[in-house]
Design a protein around this motif. Structure first.
Motif, PDB file in Angstrom:
ATOM      1  N   GLY A 144      32.825  28.720 -47.238  1.00 17.36           N
ATOM      2  CA  GLY A 144      33.155  29.762 -46.278  1.00 17.36           C
ATOM      3  C   GLY A 144      33.951  30.857 -46.960  1.00 17.36           C
ATOM      4  O   GLY A 144      34.929  30.585 -47.667  1.00 17.36           O
ATOM      5  N   PHE A 145      33.560  32.092 -46.747  1.00 15.37           N
ATOM      6  CA  PHE A 145      34.165  33.220 -47.448  1.00 15.37           C
ATOM      7  C   PHE A 145      34.972  34.096 -46.494  1.00 15.37           C
ATOM      8  O   PHE A 145      34.583  34.294 -45.334  1.00 15.37           O
ATOM      9  CB  PHE A 145      33.079  34.059 -48.125  1.00 15.37           C
ATOM     10  N   ALA A 146      36.099  34.589 -47.004  1.00 12.60           N
ATOM     11  CA  ALA A 146      36.934  35.471 -46.204  1.00 12.60           C
ATOM     12  C   ALA A 146      36.151  36.717 -45.815  1.00 12.60           C
ATOM     13  O   ALA A 146      35.455  37.316 -46.635  1.00 12.60           O
ATOM     14  CB  ALA A 146      38.182  35.864 -47.009  1.00 12.60           C
ATOM     15  N   CYS A 147      36.265  37.106 -44.556  1.00  7.85           N
ATOM     16  CA  CYS A 147      35.599  38.316 -44.068  1.00  7.85           C
ATOM     17  C   CYS A 147      36.380  38.816 -42.854  1.00  7.85           C
ATOM     18  O   CYS A 147      36.431  38.116 -41.841  1.00  7.85           O
ATOM     19  CB  CYS A 147      34.142  38.014 -43.699  1.00  7.85           C
ATOM     20  N   PRO A 148      37.020  39.969 -42.960  1.00  5.65           N
ATOM     21  CA  PRO A 148      36.961  40.910 -44.076  1.00  5.65           C
ATOM     22  C   PRO A 148      37.797  40.442 -45.273  1.00  5.65           C
ATOM     23  O   PRO A 148      38.588  39.512 -45.154  1.00  5.65           O
ATOM     24  CB  PRO A 148      37.542  42.189 -43.476  1.00  5.65           C
ATOM     25  N   LEU A 149      37.591  41.120 -46.391  1.00  7.22           N
ATOM     26  CA  LEU A 149      38.277  40.733 -47.618  1.00  7.22           C
ATOM     27  C   LEU A 149      39.663  41.354 -47.738  1.00  7.22           C
ATOM     28  O   LEU A 149      40.539  40.784 -48.400  1.00  7.22           O
ATOM     29  CB  LEU A 149      37.436  41.128 -48.835  1.00  7.22           C
ATOM     30  N   ASP A 150      39.868  42.514 -47.139  1.00  6.00           N
ATOM     31  CA  ASP A 150      41.145  43.218 -47.290  1.00  6.00           C
ATOM     32  C   ASP A 150      41.720  43.586 -45.932  1.00  6.00           C
ATOM     33  O   ASP A 150      40.984  43.784 -44.949  1.00  6.00           O
ATOM     34  CB  ASP A 150      40.958  44.485 -48.127  1.00  6.00           C
ATOM     35  N   VAL A 220      28.667  41.598 -48.658  1.00  2.00           N
ATOM     36  CA  VAL A 220      29.212  42.870 -49.163  1.00  2.00           C
ATOM     37  C   VAL A 220      29.723  43.712 -48.008  1.00  2.00           C
ATOM     38  O   VAL A 220      29.267  43.587 -46.862  1.00  2.00           O
ATOM     39  CB  VAL A 220      28.160  43.681 -49.958  1.00  2.00           C
ATOM     40  N   LYS A 221      30.642  44.601 -48.324  1.00  2.00           N
ATOM     41  CA  LYS A 221      31.088  45.582 -47.354  1.00  2.00           C
ATOM     42  C   LYS A 221      30.067  46.708 -47.279  1.00  2.00           C
ATOM     43  O   LYS A 221      29.474  47.092 -48.296  1.00  2.00           O
ATOM     44  CB  LYS A 221      32.465  46.142 -47.741  1.00  2.00           C
ATOM     45  N   ASN A 222      29.865  47.223 -46.093  1.00  2.00           N
ATOM     46  CA  ASN A 222      28.923  48.325 -45.933  1.00  2.00           C
ATOM     47  C   ASN A 222      29.292  49.483 -46.859  1.00  2.00           C
ATOM     48  O   ASN A 222      30.457  49.887 -46.940  1.00  2.00           O
ATOM     49  CB  ASN A 222      28.919  48.826 -44.478  1.00  2.00           C
ATOM     50  N   ASP A 223      28.299  49.977 -47.570  1.00  2.00           N
ATOM     51  CA  ASP A 223      28.459  51.153 -48.447  1.00  2.00           C
ATOM     52  C   ASP A 223      29.394  50.914 -49.624  1.00  2.00           C
ATOM     53  O   ASP A 223      29.861  51.863 -50.258  1.00  2.00           O
ATOM     54  CB  ASP A 223      28.954  52.380 -47.648  1.00  2.00           C
ATOM     55  N   GLU A 224      29.692  49.627 -49.923  1.00  4.60           N
ATOM     56  CA  GLU A 224      30.495  49.304 -51.099  1.00  4.60           C
ATOM     57  C   GLU A 224      29.908  48.079 -51.778  1.00  4.60           C
ATOM     58  O   GLU A 224      29.350  47.210 -51.128  1.00  4.60           O
ATOM     59  CB  GLU A 224      31.954  48.994 -50.726  1.00  4.60           C
ATOM     60  N   GLU A 225      30.054  48.016 -53.086  1.00  2.91           N
ATOM     61  CA  GLU A 225      29.634  46.821 -53.822  1.00  2.91           C
ATOM     62  C   GLU A 225      30.848  45.917 -54.018  1.00  2.91           C
ATOM     63  O   GLU A 225      31.242  45.595 -55.135  1.00  2.91           O
ATOM     64  CB  GLU A 225      29.007  47.217 -55.165  1.00  2.91           C
ATOM     65  N   LYS A 226      31.441  45.539 -52.910  1.00  5.63           N
ATOM     66  CA  LYS A 226      32.603  44.658 -52.913  1.00  5.63           C
ATOM     67  C   LYS A 226      32.230  43.398 -52.167  1.00  5.63           C
ATOM     68  O   LYS A 226      31.865  43.449 -50.989  1.00  5.63           O
ATOM     69  CB  LYS A 226      33.802  45.337 -52.235  1.00  5.63           C
ATOM     70  N   GLY A 227      32.315  42.257 -52.849  1.00 12.13           N
ATOM     71  CA  GLY A 227      31.969  41.019 -52.171  1.00 12.13           C
ATOM     72  C   GLY A 227      31.588  39.926 -53.148  1.00 12.13           C
ATOM     73  O   GLY A 227      32.090  39.873 -54.276  1.00 12.13           O
ATOM     74  N   ILE A 228      30.655  39.067 -52.728  1.00 12.98           N
ATOM     75  CA  ILE A 228      30.232  37.948 -53.560  1.00 12.98           C
ATOM     76  C   ILE A 228      28.718  37.786 -53.499  1.00 12.98           C
ATOM     77  O   ILE A 228      28.057  38.245 -52.563  1.00 12.98           O
ATOM     78  CB  ILE A 228      30.931  36.617 -53.136  1.00 12.98           C
ATOM     79  N   ARG A 229      28.186  37.129 -54.506  1.00 14.97           N
ATOM     80  CA  ARG A 229      26.752  36.826 -54.585  1.00 14.97           C
ATOM     81  C   ARG A 229      26.585  35.316 -54.699  1.00 14.97           C
ATOM     82  O   ARG A 229      27.177  34.684 -55.587  1.00 14.97           O
ATOM     83  CB  ARG A 229      26.122  37.522 -55.783  1.00 14.97           C
ATOM     84  N   VAL A 230      25.803  34.731 -53.808  1.00 12.05           N
ATOM     85  CA  VAL A 230      25.516  33.299 -53.846  1.00 12.05           C
ATOM     86  C   VAL A 230      24.068  33.117 -54.294  1.00 12.05           C
ATOM     87  O   VAL A 230      23.153  33.666 -53.686  1.00 12.05           O
ATOM     88  CB  VAL A 230      25.733  32.642 -52.467  1.00 12.05           C
ATOM     89  N   ARG A 231      23.875  32.343 -55.348  1.00 14.34           N
ATOM     90  CA  ARG A 231      22.528  32.038 -55.855  1.00 14.34           C
ATOM     91  C   ARG A 231      22.289  30.533 -55.710  1.00 14.34           C
ATOM     92  O   ARG A 231      23.129  29.733 -56.106  1.00 14.34           O
ATOM     93  CB  ARG A 231      22.385  32.452 -57.319  1.00 14.34           C
ATOM     94  N   PHE A 232      21.110  30.180 -55.176  1.00 10.32           N
ATOM     95  CA  PHE A 232      20.823  28.765 -54.899  1.00 10.32           C
ATOM     96  C   PHE A 232      19.344  28.499 -55.169  1.00 10.32           C
ATOM     97  O   PHE A 232      18.565  28.232 -54.271  1.00 10.32           O
ATOM     98  CB  PHE A 232      21.212  28.403 -53.462  1.00 10.32           C
ATOM     99  N   ASP A 233      18.977  28.523 -56.428  1.00  8.33           N
ATOM    100  CA  ASP A 233      17.570  28.425 -56.823  1.00  8.33           C
ATOM    101  C   ASP A 233      16.907  27.134 -56.383  1.00  8.33           C
ATOM    102  O   ASP A 233      15.702  27.115 -56.101  1.00  8.33           O
ATOM    103  CB  ASP A 233      17.433  28.587 -58.336  1.00  8.33           C
ATOM    104  N   ASP A 234      17.660  26.029 -56.338  1.00 11.47           N
ATOM    105  CA  ASP A 234      17.026  24.746 -56.046  1.00 11.47           C
ATOM    106  C   ASP A 234      17.415  24.183 -54.675  1.00 11.47           C
ATOM    107  O   ASP A 234      17.319  22.990 -54.425  1.00 11.47           O
ATOM    108  CB  ASP A 234      17.329  23.722 -57.137  1.00 11.47           C
ATOM    109  N   MET A 235      17.843  25.055 -53.777  1.00 12.98           N
ATOM    110  CA  MET A 235      18.121  24.656 -52.390  1.00 12.98           C
ATOM    111  C   MET A 235      17.140  25.379 -51.471  1.00 12.98           C
ATOM    112  O   MET A 235      17.091  26.619 -51.453  1.00 12.98           O
ATOM    113  CB  MET A 235      19.554  25.018 -51.994  1.00 12.98           C
TER     114      MET A 235
END
Length: 291
Positions: A144-150, A220-235
């Protein structure tokens, strides 16, 4: 036992309670939900040996053994053993014991292995069959990720961005059971490849991607590249979940799903069931990268 991974770019705190991570810090901010028992006390539990729930909390194996498991299984409630502790890598182990064999009658060893590279955390789950017969199981992540971040931002300023187009209709959870209706499908709330986040989105239940094209999803935040990327190739499956009053969003790569409306109660018949032969180790995992 607590352990911290750090490399100057990313700092990850982990705990033997559940064998998972409790903090994900980079760029001077915390990216992981820090928990509120009044809302959701979890942070990044491991789902094993099931993802989601079983009909009436139980199933039988093809050989006639009975399985009785609470939602998401028991790993998240267990004390793991720290078996490797380096600056950039660590591993926690959980082995079967009598009280677990009463719920899930298969001897096993589960190793949760973590490594950091740059601003990426790699989480790997190694499931070994230590018994003498084939072992069916499921494994998944539930970060679970914080949202919003700031501070000063709102939940609705964020979105999930998928790498591919997804189906127009999704299956849905049955509110009183948490099981899945795969026949009465509902419109996908995505707009193009994006899922706008609102608290109202989670008034009913989670968003379940049972037919999934993407293997990368970004918060990500709208109009910003602030956030995280989750990759799950084998799920093969993804759950997006929160609470209406929670300042977090869970992006959950799963190897299976709760019992579905078109399934019986034979454990091996559930979608995504993995089988480890005696002595075999099956590995699944995902990664989280700070943008």
């Amino acid at each position: 036992m607590e352990h911290v991974l750090t490399n100057g770019e990313l700092t990850v705190a982990l705990t033997s309670a559940g064998g998972s991570f409790t903090s994900l810090r980079a760029n001077g901010r915390e990216y992981l939900w820090q928990g509120d028992p009044a809302v959701w006390s979890g942070q990044a539990p491991i789902c094993f040996p099931i993802c989601g729930g079983l009909r009436d909390g139980a199933a039988v194996t093809a050989s006639g053994k009975r399985i009785e498991l609470a939602r998401h299984g028991f790993a998240r409630k267990q004390e793991f053993e720290l078996i490797d502790a380096q600056d950039a890598t660590c591993a926690y182990r959980l082995a079967s014991k009598p009280e677990l064999l009463e719920q899930y009658p298969f001897p096993f060893e589960l190793v949760a292995r973590y490594a950091i590279e740059g601003k990426r955390l790699n989480a790997s789950y190694e499931v070994t069959n230590t018994g003498s017969e084939d072992m069916p199981f499921f494994i998944g992540g539930h970060p679970g990720f914080a949202c919003p971040l700031d501070e000063g931002e709102s939940y609705s300023e964020y979105k999930l961005r998928f790498e591919a187009d997804e189906a127009d209709e999704l299956c849905c959870a049955v509110p009183d059971t948490g099981l899945i209706d795969v026949e009465g499908r509902v419109p996908n709330p995505m707009v193009g490849r994006e899922l706008p986040l609102t608290h109202e989105l989670f008034d009913f239940a989670e968003t379940i991607f049972d037919v999934l094209e993407s293997r990368v999803v970004e918060l990500v935040k709208n109009d910003e590249e602030k956030g995280i990327r989750v990759r799950f190739d084998d799920m093969p499956y993804l759950i997006v979940w929160s609470k209406p009053e929670g300042d977090f969003v869970a992006i959950e790569p799963w190897g299976g799903l709760s019992t579905c409306s078109d399934e019986d109660d034979v454990f091996e018949h559930k979608r995504g069931c993995l089988v480890a032969h005696p002595g075999e180790t099956v590995v699944r995992g995902f990664s989280i990268e700070v943008l």
